[in-house]
Design a protein around this motif. Structure first.
Motif, PDB file in Angstrom:
ATOM      1  N   ARG A 134      22.137  12.535   4.879  1.00  7.27           N
ATOM      2  CA  ARG A 134      21.335  13.417   5.862  1.00  7.27           C
ATOM      3  C   ARG A 134      20.094  13.694   5.626  1.00  7.27           C
ATOM      4  NH1 ARG A 134      24.540  18.444   2.889  1.00  7.27           N
ATOM      5  NH2 ARG A 134      26.201  16.796   3.047  1.00  7.27           N
ATOM      6  N   HIS A 135      19.368  13.332   4.412  1.00  4.61           N
ATOM      7  CA  HIS A 135      18.125  13.615   3.913  1.00  4.61           C
ATOM      8  C   HIS A 135      17.292  12.311   3.984  1.00  4.61           C
ATOM      9  CE1 HIS A 135      18.835  17.500   2.041  1.00  4.61           C
ATOM     10  NE2 HIS A 135      19.969  16.906   1.688  1.00  4.61           N
ATOM     11  N   ALA A 136      18.146  11.227   4.443  1.00  5.10           N
ATOM     12  CA  ALA A 136      17.528  10.027   4.826  1.00  5.10           C
ATOM     13  C   ALA A 136      17.042   9.737   5.988  1.00  5.10           C
ATOM     14  CB  ALA A 136      18.382   8.646   4.521  1.00  5.10           C
ATOM     15  N   THR A 137      15.804  10.612   6.507  1.00  5.85           N
ATOM     16  CA  THR A 137      15.453  10.604   7.727  1.00  5.85           C
ATOM     17  C   THR A 137      14.117   9.797   8.325  1.00  5.85           C
ATOM     18  OG1 THR A 137      14.027  12.508   7.133  1.00  5.85           O
ATOM     19  CG2 THR A 137      16.256  12.989   7.848  1.00  5.85           C
ATOM     20  N   THR A 138      13.455   9.133   7.340  1.00  7.19           N
ATOM     21  CA  THR A 138      12.395   8.312   7.829  1.00  7.19           C
ATOM     22  C   THR A 138      12.769   7.005   8.229  1.00  7.19           C
ATOM     23  OG1 THR A 138      12.342   7.413   5.332  1.00  7.19           O
ATOM     24  CG2 THR A 138      11.179   9.256   5.934  1.00  7.19           C
ATOM     25  N   PRO A 139      11.876   6.343   9.169  1.00  2.00           N
ATOM     26  CA  PRO A 139      12.527   5.034   9.619  1.00  2.00           C
ATOM     27  C   PRO A 139      12.969   3.964   8.683  1.00  2.00           C
ATOM     28  CG  PRO A 139      10.437   5.841  10.564  1.00  2.00           C
ATOM     29  CD  PRO A 139      10.671   6.665   9.496  1.00  2.00           C
ATOM     30  N   GLY A 140      14.103   3.404   8.980  1.00  2.00           N
ATOM     31  CA  GLY A 140      14.788   2.381   8.025  1.00  2.00           C
ATOM     32  C   GLY A 140      15.515   3.007   7.032  1.00  2.00           C
ATOM     33  N   ALA A 141      15.508   4.536   6.918  1.00  2.00           N
ATOM     34  CA  ALA A 141      16.441   4.985   5.630  1.00  2.00           C
ATOM     35  C   ALA A 141      17.674   4.944   5.911  1.00  2.00           C
ATOM     36  CB  ALA A 141      15.903   6.674   5.665  1.00  2.00           C
ATOM     37  N   THR A 142      18.111   5.153   7.312  1.00  3.17           N
ATOM     38  CA  THR A 142      19.865   4.949   7.314  1.00  3.17           C
ATOM     39  C   THR A 142      20.157   3.629   7.187  1.00  3.17           C
ATOM     40  OG1 THR A 142      19.625   6.806   9.194  1.00  3.17           O
ATOM     41  CG2 THR A 142      21.331   5.494   9.062  1.00  3.17           C
ATOM     42  N   GLY A 159       0.858  -1.218  -0.074  1.00  2.00           N
ATOM     43  CA  GLY A 159      -0.038  -0.036   0.156  1.00  2.00           C
ATOM     44  C   GLY A 159       0.866   1.333   0.080  1.00  2.00           C
ATOM     45  N   ILE A 160       0.259   2.549   0.285  1.00  5.09           N
ATOM     46  CA  ILE A 160       0.865   3.790   0.427  1.00  5.09           C
ATOM     47  C   ILE A 160       1.816   3.598   1.717  1.00  5.09           C
ATOM     48  CG2 ILE A 160       0.974   6.041   0.437  1.00  5.09           C
ATOM     49  CD1 ILE A 160      -1.929   5.989  -1.084  1.00  5.09           C
ATOM     50  N   CYS A 161       3.161   3.728   1.658  1.00  2.00           N
ATOM     51  CA  CYS A 161       4.091   3.807   2.645  1.00  2.00           C
ATOM     52  C   CYS A 161       4.616   5.041   2.837  1.00  2.00           C
ATOM     53  CB  CYS A 161       5.060   2.563   2.578  1.00  2.00           C
ATOM     54  SG  CYS A 161       4.317   0.990   2.247  1.00  2.00           S
ATOM     55  N   GLN A 162       5.196   5.397   4.326  1.00  2.00           N
ATOM     56  CA  GLN A 162       5.798   6.457   4.418  1.00  2.00           C
ATOM     57  C   GLN A 162       7.463   6.306   4.603  1.00  2.00           C
ATOM     58  OE1 GLN A 162       3.989   9.145   4.103  1.00  2.00           O
ATOM     59  NE2 GLN A 162       2.207   7.855   3.845  1.00  2.00           N
ATOM     60  N   SER A 163       7.904   5.156   4.697  1.00  2.00           N
ATOM     61  CA  SER A 163       9.313   5.100   4.979  1.00  2.00           C
ATOM     62  C   SER A 163       9.651   3.452   4.559  1.00  2.00           C
ATOM     63  CB  SER A 163       9.586   4.715   6.493  1.00  2.00           C
ATOM     64  OG  SER A 163       8.829   3.790   6.989  1.00  2.00           O
ATOM     65  N   PRO A 164      11.008   3.332   4.380  1.00  3.94           N
ATOM     66  CA  PRO A 164      11.410   2.120   3.887  1.00  3.94           C
ATOM     67  C   PRO A 164      11.171   0.954   4.897  1.00  3.94           C
ATOM     68  CG  PRO A 164      13.401   3.593   4.325  1.00  3.94           C
ATOM     69  CD  PRO A 164      12.229   4.274   4.167  1.00  3.94           C
ATOM     70  N   ALA A 165      11.086   1.431   6.010  1.00 11.28           N
ATOM     71  CA  ALA A 165      10.784   0.415   7.272  1.00 11.28           C
ATOM     72  C   ALA A 165       9.324  -0.204   6.926  1.00 11.28           C
ATOM     73  CB  ALA A 165      10.912   0.974   8.729  1.00 11.28           C
ATOM     74  N   GLN A 166       8.526   0.778   6.750  1.00 13.26           N
ATOM     75  CA  GLN A 166       7.236   0.369   6.334  1.00 13.26           C
ATOM     76  C   GLN A 166       6.859  -0.408   5.203  1.00 13.26           C
ATOM     77  OE1 GLN A 166       4.117   3.752   6.263  1.00 13.26           O
ATOM     78  NE2 GLN A 166       2.494   2.271   6.151  1.00 13.26           N
ATOM     79  N   VAL A 167       7.743  -0.108   4.065  1.00 16.04           N
ATOM     80  CA  VAL A 167       7.794  -0.982   3.008  1.00 16.04           C
ATOM     81  C   VAL A 167       8.159  -2.319   3.540  1.00 16.04           C
ATOM     82  CG1 VAL A 167       9.030  -1.284   0.862  1.00 16.04           C
ATOM     83  CG2 VAL A 167       8.181   0.930   1.476  1.00 16.04           C
ATOM     84  N   LEU A 168       9.195  -2.559   4.364  1.00 19.03           N
ATOM     85  CA  LEU A 168       9.702  -3.862   4.435  1.00 19.03           C
ATOM     86  C   LEU A 168       8.690  -4.518   5.490  1.00 19.03           C
ATOM     87  CD1 LEU A 168      12.046  -5.808   4.852  1.00 19.03           C
ATOM     88  CD2 LEU A 168      12.816  -4.682   6.649  1.00 19.03           C
ATOM     89  N   SER A 170      18.841   1.449   5.140  1.00 14.00           N
ATOM     90  CA  SER A 170      18.831   1.294   3.761  1.00 14.00           C
ATOM     91  C   SER A 170      20.051   1.844   3.010  1.00 14.00           C
ATOM     92  CB  SER A 170      17.534   2.216   2.984  1.00 14.00           C
ATOM     93  OG  SER A 170      16.561   1.571   3.482  1.00 14.00           O
ATOM     94  N   ILE A 171      20.634   3.027   3.567  1.00 14.44           N
ATOM     95  CA  ILE A 171      21.750   3.584   2.811  1.00 14.44           C
ATOM     96  C   ILE A 171      22.853   2.866   3.226  1.00 14.44           C
ATOM     97  CG2 ILE A 171      23.186   5.747   3.094  1.00 14.44           C
ATOM     98  CD1 ILE A 171      20.763   6.017   1.487  1.00 14.44           C
ATOM     99  N   ARG A 172      23.035   2.440   4.604  1.00 17.19           N
ATOM    100  CA  ARG A 172      24.026   1.657   5.115  1.00 17.19           C
ATOM    101  C   ARG A 172      24.303   0.129   4.253  1.00 17.19           C
ATOM    102  NH1 ARG A 172      22.283   0.348   9.785  1.00 17.19           N
ATOM    103  NH2 ARG A 172      22.969   2.544  10.528  1.00 17.19           N
ATOM    104  N   GLN A 173      23.049  -0.378   4.147  1.00 16.18           N
ATOM    105  CA  GLN A 173      23.250  -1.646   3.345  1.00 16.18           C
ATOM    106  C   GLN A 173      23.715  -1.345   1.830  1.00 16.18           C
ATOM    107  OE1 GLN A 173      19.979  -4.849   1.204  1.00 16.18           O
ATOM    108  NE2 GLN A 173      19.370  -4.019   3.329  1.00 16.18           N
ATOM    109  N   LEU A 174      23.140  -0.429   1.162  1.00 14.47           N
ATOM    110  CA  LEU A 174      23.465  -0.204  -0.145  1.00 14.47           C
ATOM    111  C   LEU A 174      25.128   0.321  -0.159  1.00 14.47           C
ATOM    112  CD1 LEU A 174      20.529   1.253  -1.539  1.00 14.47           C
ATOM    113  CD2 LEU A 174      21.050  -1.058  -1.925  1.00 14.47           C
ATOM    114  N   ARG A 175      25.535   0.951   0.740  1.00 14.03           N
ATOM    115  CA  ARG A 175      26.885   1.492   0.763  1.00 14.03           C
ATOM    116  C   ARG A 175      27.858   0.193   0.919  1.00 14.03           C
ATOM    117  NH1 ARG A 175      27.008   4.545   5.226  1.00 14.03           N
ATOM    118  NH2 ARG A 175      26.860   6.481   4.060  1.00 14.03           N
ATOM    119  N   HIS A 176      27.681  -0.945   1.706  1.00 13.92           N
ATOM    120  CA  HIS A 176      28.200  -1.956   1.731  1.00 13.92           C
ATOM    121  C   HIS A 176      28.249  -2.730   0.400  1.00 13.92           C
ATOM    122  CE1 HIS A 176      29.956  -5.374   3.903  1.00 13.92           C
ATOM    123  NE2 HIS A 176      29.053  -6.141   3.300  1.00 13.92           N
TER     124      HIS A 176
END
Length: 371
Positions: free
Chosen positions: A320-328, A64-73, A330-336
């Motif tokens: 610094r713009h990745a502020t929603t739940p789970g966003a950090t 459905g409509i989600c507000q964050s990557p945590a909600q997507v997951l 996400s960035i960490r996983q993709l950086r790795h």
């Protein structure tokens, strides 16, 4: 037919669609079980939806409509768990990945739905060859002009999305030497590629009206662009991702899209221009062919640099713009992934190098999806 009005949506909201493989547990070839899966899944109370796709060995799930990557997951996890339970009842497996590694296109059956039958009549064998599997990410835009600005800014990062999601190295039993061979199948369609350069909705509407007058196009669904506006949802839809092998990777990719979109909206970092597209097809090819080992040509400066370096620089920029739940996360996983040069295409190749059997590789990919 006129283009429908661009609907209101909450800026930076997310929606994710995943096209998934249905395989038997005998030889791990594709199996025509979409109807059975849909029947069992219809009994479950779940977020989002589960619908058929072009051929009967495919199924599409969406949040459905989600507000964050945590909600997507969270939503994908609920749907995934239900899918696995239903598949177990049917003695089949659900698998991610952008292509099935050894299926034969001529054995596929077009799913019995009017639009799919029409597409099959129009495109012939290409329809069955469209048994490929992608992730689509929708991101909400505050208005129609903002959506077009977002679309053309996002186009610079298409190689990032391809390389980070690439999971289709094998086709018809062969290693293609591409990390994402799936997108070669998409390119065969006449209305694929990039959207026309328009930054005002009035100009885009004029283009759409011209196309509909030709009779070639009836709705936005007829465009197979890498990114397209979805006025009925108030979003843009990014369509170049291969379906990842895990829902965690799918949610992380959605998180990256949201962080990029937030950076665009909050910092207005650059204004896209038509000349950005001079290197678009080259960059796209490099990412499909070489994945995270590709070369990226910066459309603004003309500088050539390793794609993974450009990904890492961009991740640092948007963090610094990745502020929603789970966003950090996400960035960490993709950086790795970028640092290690490891995407799902590499995982599949390493698995095949160990097992020397594509069916066993597919079985292990199914295990990876269900965890």
């Amino acid at each position: 037919m006129t283009l429908e009005a661009f609907q209101h949506s909450e800026a930076l909201s997310l929606g994710v669609e995943l096209e998934l493989q249905l395989v038997n547990t005998h030889d791990y070839d594709l199996a025509p079980y979409a109807d059975d899966m849909l029947r069992l899944m219809a009994k479950r109370q779940l977020p989002g939806s589960v619908v058929p796709e072009m051929t009967s060995s495919m199924i599409e799930i969406s949040t459905g409509i989600c507000q964050s990557p945590a909600q997507v997951l969270e939503q994908l996890s609920q749907i995934r768990d239900a899918l696995v339970q239903c598949a177990d009842k049917l003695n089949i497996a659900v698998v991610g990945g952008g292509t099935h590694p050894f299926q034969q296109w001529h054995e596929r059956r077009i799913y019995d739905k009017p639009r799919f039958r029409q597409l099959s009549e129009l495109y012939g064998y290409l329809s069955k060859q469209f048994t490929i599997f992608g992730q689509h990410v929708h991101v909400g835009c505050p208005d129609a002009d903002s959506a077009l600005l977002m679309l053309h800014r996002m186009s610079r990062y298409i190689p990032h999305f391809i390389a980070l999601s690439a999971s289709s190295p094998f086709v018809q039993g062969q290693d293609t030497a591409f990390d994402s061979a799936r997108l070669n199948s998409v390119f065969a369609f006449p209305l694929s590629g990039r959207a026309p350069f328009a930054l005002r909705w009035a100009d885009f509407t004029a283009y759409f009206d011209k196309m509909t007058r030709t009779g070639v196009v009836k709705s936005m669904k007829d465009f197979y662009w890498d990114i397209r506006p979805k006025p009925e949802y108030g979003t843009i839809e990014i369509r170049v991702f291969d379906t990842p092998l895990s829902i965690e990777r799918a949610a992380a990719l959605a998180g990256y899209v949201q962080a990029l979109a937030a950076w665009f909206m909050q910092a207005q970092p650059f204004l896209p221009v038509e000349d950005d597209y001079l290197v678009y097809t080259y960059n796209r090819f490099q990412a499909c062919r070489f994945g995270l080992d590709a070369i990226y040509v910066d459309p603004a400066s003309g500088e050539h640099l390793p794609l993974r370096e450009h990904i890492l620089l961009t991740l640092a920029q948007v963090e610094r713009h990745a502020t929603t739940p789970g966003a950090t996360a996400s960035i960490r996983q993709l950086r790795h992934s970028a640092e290690q040069g490891h995407n799902d295409a590499r995982w599949l190749r390493e698995c095949h190098a160990r097992e020397h059997l594509l069916a066993e590789m597919t079985r292990q990919a199914g295990e990876k999806f269900r965890r």
